[in-house]
Motif scaffolding. Structure first.
Motif, short mmCIF file in Angstrom:
data_model
loop_
_atom_site.label_atom_id
_atom_site.label_comp_id
_atom_site.label_asym_id
_atom_site.label_seq_id
_atom_site.Cartn_x
_atom_site.Cartn_y
_atom_site.Cartn_z
N ASN B 51 -23.90 28.40 0.17
CA ASN B 51 -24.83 29.17 1.13
C ASN B 51 -25.45 30.56 0.15
O ASN B 51 -26.64 31.05 0.21
N ALA B 54 -26.64 28.48 -3.94
CA ALA B 54 -27.32 27.30 -4.18
C ALA B 54 -28.89 27.19 -3.35
O ALA B 54 -29.44 26.20 -3.26
N SER B 55 -29.03 28.42 -2.88
CA SER B 55 -30.29 28.44 -2.19
C SER B 55 -31.54 28.58 -3.22
O SER B 55 -32.46 27.90 -3.00
N CYS B 56 -31.15 29.10 -4.28
CA CYS B 56 -32.09 29.26 -5.51
C CYS B 56 -31.87 28.23 -6.64
O CYS B 56 -32.81 27.81 -7.34
N HIS B 57 -30.76 27.80 -6.70
CA HIS B 57 -30.38 27.06 -8.12
C HIS B 57 -29.11 26.12 -7.82
O HIS B 57 -28.55 26.45 -6.77
N MET B 58 -29.00 24.98 -8.45
CA MET B 58 -27.89 24.12 -8.02
C MET B 58 -26.50 25.01 -8.10
O MET B 58 -26.29 26.05 -9.06
N GLU B 166 -24.77 17.16 -8.87
CA GLU B 166 -24.10 17.96 -7.94
C GLU B 166 -22.95 17.43 -7.31
O GLU B 166 -22.12 18.17 -6.90
#
Lengths: 136, 185
Positions: B51, B54-58, B166
């Motif tokens: 949360n 990882a909204s912007c990157h892995m 991932e």
């Protein structure tokens, strides 16, 4: 007796987990009125301007909210710098949006800093939320 | 009356447990970090990691950088590679602890992570996985145009080519470069 205690417990859990958006909006409203006695409610059009207006952002590039979230709030966006896909901002396209106050507060803080290089005022936050929650 | 009191105390115990779980309850009880409860707790932390980061990157596996790097990264979230990545102080403390405990120099690491992090000079505090010497060597043969293309953009976009990144899988059989295909050395 035991059931009423159970209901109370369930009720408390729901309230604390829900964190409700209406309550947050009225808190912002109170704050906005405190800062400006002439404040007359949040406005969609002012929010629209906040969303689309361009500024030299934190990274030195000219950006707006729409740089990542796109001009069509029902479409998926893309992070301007990392390229990661961002789910649609409009609650009409993505019902998850604006359902958690903690998340809303976090992203308003982060993204105002990214685009405006400062935190938004209570009025600005309320205006832009009003716009984002209604725009399809 | 006795019955009622018993039920009330059970309710409160239940409430206590749910409160501990709700705030991550991290590090308050080491003994709990085993078995099913431990797993549940660790999934709460990885969910938090997803949360917040990882909204912007892995959600890069923490084992790709040493403790000192994560410490520095987590102290500078106001300007995180040019973006504001600040979070709730309690969440930040939980994640810092998670990153420390799973850093390259905190535990046995995967083959891929070991291969890269071994090459990090002892006293340098790298801020990016892409700055690791062995990482650079491993990626230097890839033509610029394949990196610059829209589907990839940056070397930090692991999943663009490592299809199971991932899941922490970076083996050659999982590499597929857009507009090129499988990569074989």
């Amino acid at each position: 007796m035991k059931y009423s205690a159970l209901y109370l417990l369930v009720g408390m859990t729901l309230v604390s987990a829900g964190g409700n958006m209406d309550a947050y909006m009225s808190t912002l409203e109170k704050e906005a009125r405190l800062a400006d006695p002439g404040f007359n409610g949040f406005e969609y059009s002012r929010g629209e301007k906040i969303y689309f207006s361009k500024h030299r952002g934190k990274r030195g590039k000219i950006v707006s909210c729409s740089s990542c979230h796109t001009e069509n709030l029902s479409a998926s966006g893309k992070h301007l710098f990392t390229g990661k896909v961002i789910k649609p901002l409009s609650p009409f396209a993505n019902p998850q949006r604006f359902s958690k106050v903690k998340k809303v507060k976090k992203w308003l803080r982060r993204n105002f800093k990214d685009v405006y290089k400062r935190e938004g005022t209570a009025q600005e936050k309320g205006d832009v939320l009003t716009f984002m929650m209604r725009r399809k | 009356m006795q019955r009622v009191r018993m039920w009330t105390s059970i309710m409160f115990m239940g409430l206590g447990v749910s409160l501990v779980l709700a705030d991550g309850g991290y590090g308050t009880n080491k003994a709990m970090a085993s078995g099913a409860e431990g797993r549940q707790k660790s999934s709460i932390v990885t969910q938090l990691y997803q949360n917040e980061c990882a909204s912007c990157h892995m959600a890069y596996q923490p084992e790709f950088l040493p403790k000192r790097s994560w410490r520095k990264i987590m102290k500078g979230l106001e300007n995180h590679f040019g973006a504001d990545a600040t979070m709730d102080p309690k969440d930040q403390a939980t994640l810092s602890k998670y990153l420390q405990e799973n850093a390259s120099d905190a535990k046995r690491t995967s083959h891929a992570a070991t291969k890269l992090t071994r090459s990090i000079p002892k006293h340098s505090v790298l801020m990016r996985i892409t700055e690791i010497p062995k990482f650079k060597r491993e990626h230097r043969e890839i033509p610029k145009r394949l990196i610059k293309q829209e589907k990839v953009r940056l070397l930090s976009n692991c999943v663009a080519c490592h299809q199971r990144a991932e899941k922490g899988l970076y083996g050659e059989r999982d590499i597929f470069i857009p507009n090129y295909g499988r990569w074989e050395d």
